[in-house]
Design a protein around this motif. Structure first.
Motif, short mmCIF file in Angstrom:
data_model
loop_
_atom_site.label_atom_id
_atom_site.label_comp_id
_atom_site.label_asym_id
_atom_site.label_seq_id
_atom_site.Cartn_x
_atom_site.Cartn_y
_atom_site.Cartn_z
N GLY A 183 25.63 47.77 51.18
CA GLY A 183 26.26 46.66 52.11
C GLY A 183 27.41 46.25 51.50
N ALA A 184 27.66 46.02 50.29
CA ALA A 184 28.97 45.26 49.82
C ALA A 184 30.13 46.41 49.52
CB ALA A 184 28.44 44.41 48.53
N ALA A 185 29.87 47.30 49.51
CA ALA A 185 30.81 48.43 48.89
C ALA A 185 31.88 48.21 49.55
CB ALA A 185 30.21 49.73 48.92
N SER A 186 31.88 48.36 51.09
CA SER A 186 33.12 48.24 51.79
C SER A 186 34.02 46.67 51.53
CB SER A 186 32.95 48.27 53.31
OG SER A 186 31.97 47.41 53.97
N PHE A 187 33.18 45.69 51.37
CA PHE A 187 34.03 44.47 51.23
C PHE A 187 34.72 44.65 49.92
CE2 PHE A 187 31.06 43.18 54.35
CZ PHE A 187 31.74 42.56 55.38
N LEU A 188 34.02 45.19 48.88
CA LEU A 188 34.50 45.21 47.42
C LEU A 188 35.52 46.41 47.34
CD1 LEU A 188 31.34 45.53 45.25
CD2 LEU A 188 32.84 43.57 45.58
N ILE A 189 35.67 47.09 48.20
CA ILE A 189 36.69 48.27 48.28
C ILE A 189 38.07 47.48 48.71
CG2 ILE A 189 37.89 49.90 49.41
CD1 ILE A 189 34.98 51.39 49.33
N LEU A 190 37.82 46.89 49.81
CA LEU A 190 39.01 45.89 50.32
C LEU A 190 39.31 44.76 49.19
CD1 LEU A 190 37.82 45.30 53.90
CD2 LEU A 190 39.62 46.96 53.24
N TRP A 244 45.95 50.04 35.93
CA TRP A 244 45.18 49.78 37.13
C TRP A 244 43.88 50.44 37.24
CZ3 TRP A 244 46.93 45.49 37.39
CH2 TRP A 244 48.43 45.45 37.10
N VAL A 245 43.89 51.58 36.66
CA VAL A 245 42.53 52.53 36.78
C VAL A 245 41.41 51.71 35.99
CG1 VAL A 245 41.45 54.85 36.20
CG2 VAL A 245 43.56 54.80 37.31
N PRO A 246 41.49 51.30 34.71
CA PRO A 246 40.40 50.71 34.23
C PRO A 246 40.08 49.37 34.75
CG PRO A 246 42.13 51.46 32.48
CD PRO A 246 42.86 51.65 33.94
N VAL A 299 22.99 49.27 34.78
CA VAL A 299 24.23 48.56 35.28
C VAL A 299 24.06 48.28 36.78
CG1 VAL A 299 26.81 48.86 35.54
CG2 VAL A 299 25.72 49.74 33.25
N LEU A 300 23.63 49.00 37.54
CA LEU A 300 23.66 48.76 38.93
C LEU A 300 22.21 48.96 39.55
CD1 LEU A 300 26.94 50.00 40.34
CD2 LEU A 300 26.19 47.67 39.82
N ARG A 301 21.20 49.70 38.95
CA ARG A 301 19.87 50.08 39.20
C ARG A 301 18.98 48.95 39.11
NH1 ARG A 301 15.77 52.53 36.83
NH2 ARG A 301 16.91 52.65 34.80
N THR A 307 35.24 46.88 40.22
CA THR A 307 34.43 47.40 41.12
C THR A 307 32.82 47.35 40.42
OG1 THR A 307 36.16 48.83 41.83
CG2 THR A 307 33.71 49.34 42.30
N LEU A 308 32.59 47.49 39.10
CA LEU A 308 31.52 47.65 38.68
C LEU A 308 30.91 46.20 38.57
CD1 LEU A 308 31.59 50.74 35.87
CD2 LEU A 308 30.46 50.66 38.14
N GLY A 309 31.90 45.38 37.98
CA GLY A 309 31.27 43.87 37.84
C GLY A 309 30.97 43.19 39.13
#
Length: 123
Positions: free
Chosen positions: A55-62, A90-92, A33-35, A98-100
């Motif tokens: 690198g993109a995790a903080s932007f994706l969180i926002l 909202w959880v799903p 999926v992400l590897r 986030t994964l996509g």
């Protein structure tokens, strides 16, 4: 195998959306999926030299947080559902977004690193 000139690479947007190799456009970029795969099965490009990290995790969180919070506030103010409806919605959605988006962002970062020849382990 020598890398072609950067202008001959696959468009970063295509790599991000399809998960194809940034050099040839035919091999798979991801082994899960992400590897990232260790290398392209078609042209042999070594993906281990790329360092996309978080690198993109903080932007994706926002981004995901803003989308989900806005939708949750809209739903609460317009319909006032019970608390468990919010949890079921909202959880799903947060996990799926986030994964996509993480996969797309990781593919984009690999493509941009390849295009600009910004890999680790090179002198």
């Amino acid at each position: 195998m020598v890398d072609p000139i950067p202008s001959a690479t696959i468009a970063p947007g295509r790599v991000a959306l399809t998960g194809c190799c940034p050099r040839c456009g035919k091999g798979r970029l991801f082994a899960g999926v992400l590897r990232l795969a260790p290398r392209c099965s078609v042209c042999g490009l070594d993906y281990d030299t790329f360092n996309v990290g978080d690198g993109a995790a903080s932007f994706l969180i926002l981004i995901v947080g803003a989308i989900v919070t806005g939708l949750a506030m809209w739903l609460e103010l317009s319909r006032s559902p019970p608390w468990y409806v919010h949890a079921l919605l909202w959880v799903p959605l947060s996990l799926a977004l986030t994964l996509g988006l993480s996969r797309i962002a990781k593919g984009l970062l690999v493509a941009l690193e390849y295009r600009h020849e910004a890999r680790q382990g090179r002198l």
